[in-house]
Write an enzyme that holds these catalytic residues in place. Sequence first.
Site, PDB file in Angstrom:
ATOM      1  N   HIS A 141      41.530  -0.039  25.961  1.00 40.57           N
ATOM      2  CA  HIS A 141      41.031  -1.348  25.529  1.00 40.57           C
ATOM      3  C   HIS A 141      42.192  -2.151  24.960  1.00 40.57           C
ATOM      4  CE1 HIS A 141      37.507  -3.852  24.257  1.00 40.57           C
ATOM      5  NE2 HIS A 141      38.394  -4.341  23.420  1.00 40.57           N
TER       6      HIS A 141
ATOM      7  N   GLU B 162      36.371  -8.830  26.005  1.00 39.03           N
ATOM      8  CA  GLU B 162      37.719  -8.295  25.836  1.00 39.03           C
ATOM      9  C   GLU B 162      38.821  -9.311  26.121  1.00 39.03           C
ATOM     10  OE1 GLU B 162      40.260  -4.274  27.108  1.00 39.03           O
ATOM     11  OE2 GLU B 162      38.331  -4.712  28.047  1.00 39.03           O
TER      12      GLU B 162
ATOM     13  N   ARG C  35      40.720   7.298  17.090  1.00 40.35           N
ATOM     14  CA  ARG C  35      41.286   7.369  18.433  1.00 40.35           C
ATOM     15  C   ARG C  35      42.797   7.187  18.444  1.00 40.35           C
ATOM     16  NH1 ARG C  35      37.022   4.021  22.331  1.00 40.35           N
ATOM     17  NH2 ARG C  35      35.397   5.628  22.354  1.00 40.35           N
TER      18      ARG C  35
ATOM     19  N   ASP D 196      44.094 -11.786  33.929  1.00 42.84           N
ATOM     20  CA  ASP D 196      44.193 -13.089  34.591  1.00 42.84           C
ATOM     21  C   ASP D 196      43.585 -14.214  33.749  1.00 42.84           C
ATOM     22  OD1 ASP D 196      45.244 -11.581  36.566  1.00 42.84           O
ATOM     23  OD2 ASP D 196      43.681 -11.943  38.048  1.00 42.84           O
TER      24      ASP D 196
END
Length: 331
Positions: free
Chosen positions: A270, A299, A156, A99
């Site tokens: 993420h 973030e 990752r 948002d």
Amino acid sequence: SGVGYVDTFLQYIKDKNLPVQLLLSTKANDLIIKDGRVAGVMAQAKNGTKYVLNAADGVILTTGGFGANVKMRNEYDELWGKKLGETTPTTNLPSATGDGISLAKKAGAGLTQMGWIQLFPAGDPTTGATSFKLGENSCIYVNKNGKRYVNESERRDVLAKANLAQEGGVFYVISSAKRALVDKDGRNAYGVKVADILKSGKSYKADTLEELAQKAGINGKNLVETVKRWNEFCKKGTGDEMGRPTCMDDHRLDEGGPYYATLMTPSVHHTMGGVTINKKAQVLNEAGNVIPGLYAAGEVTGGIHGTNRVGCNAVPDALVFGRIAALNFVK
């Protein structure tokens, strides 16, 4: 954990009697712009109460990423073939819907690296959570055929791609009971009762590898051979078939059962992209110019972590740039 940081800040505010007001369950609907400057926030509480929050010095966006927003994930994704749909879980809260990024964009903010989305390699196939795992993230992985297929100490993104390539996009983390990080109260590293984990069917326990394979639906003959080769590597310390440089003590499987197998899949973790900022945490427009009165940290921003955020770096990112933003807008 995040709760620890928040509790510390709340206690500090209380101890110092700081003039901080928290509006819980209150959504920021729009940024107020006056004379080309961000001058506040329009908000509305869950009970319908509307707020006009005037900001004399500035507004800091710290609203997080968009890991739980399926539409945004597939709109911007550049790494996963736009296949991060409803069936791809996330480790994030349901509120991580981007948002703040949308508010900033509406105010003219530039966005950067939005296509770079990180998947956590090992999550709950249903919820995306990591809390039910037994063992380390870097314990050996096997597919339904009972075979290893990747160096579990890799990055990752490398692990996530390898895990998704397995049948059904799922795999098993294999550990022994002695190495499963279970405390004296029968809880795993996240404080979840092992009995509850086993009851939920998310992990399996057996005294032998053959029995474990039968319970979990893994090829038993291959699993036994896979663990045998792993134990030989742990003993010698060299020559792992997947190229692992070492067998750490927490990953050993040569001490006998019981054993655990935990079913897992990659989950959205993420979002590295977001609002463009400078070194002062000021938000920039698409032309690279400062939007007066608007700052961002954490973030919600992009340009900090590259294509693959290194674990634990999100916390200092948020704390450091949050402090930089505050110090700059009160000058």
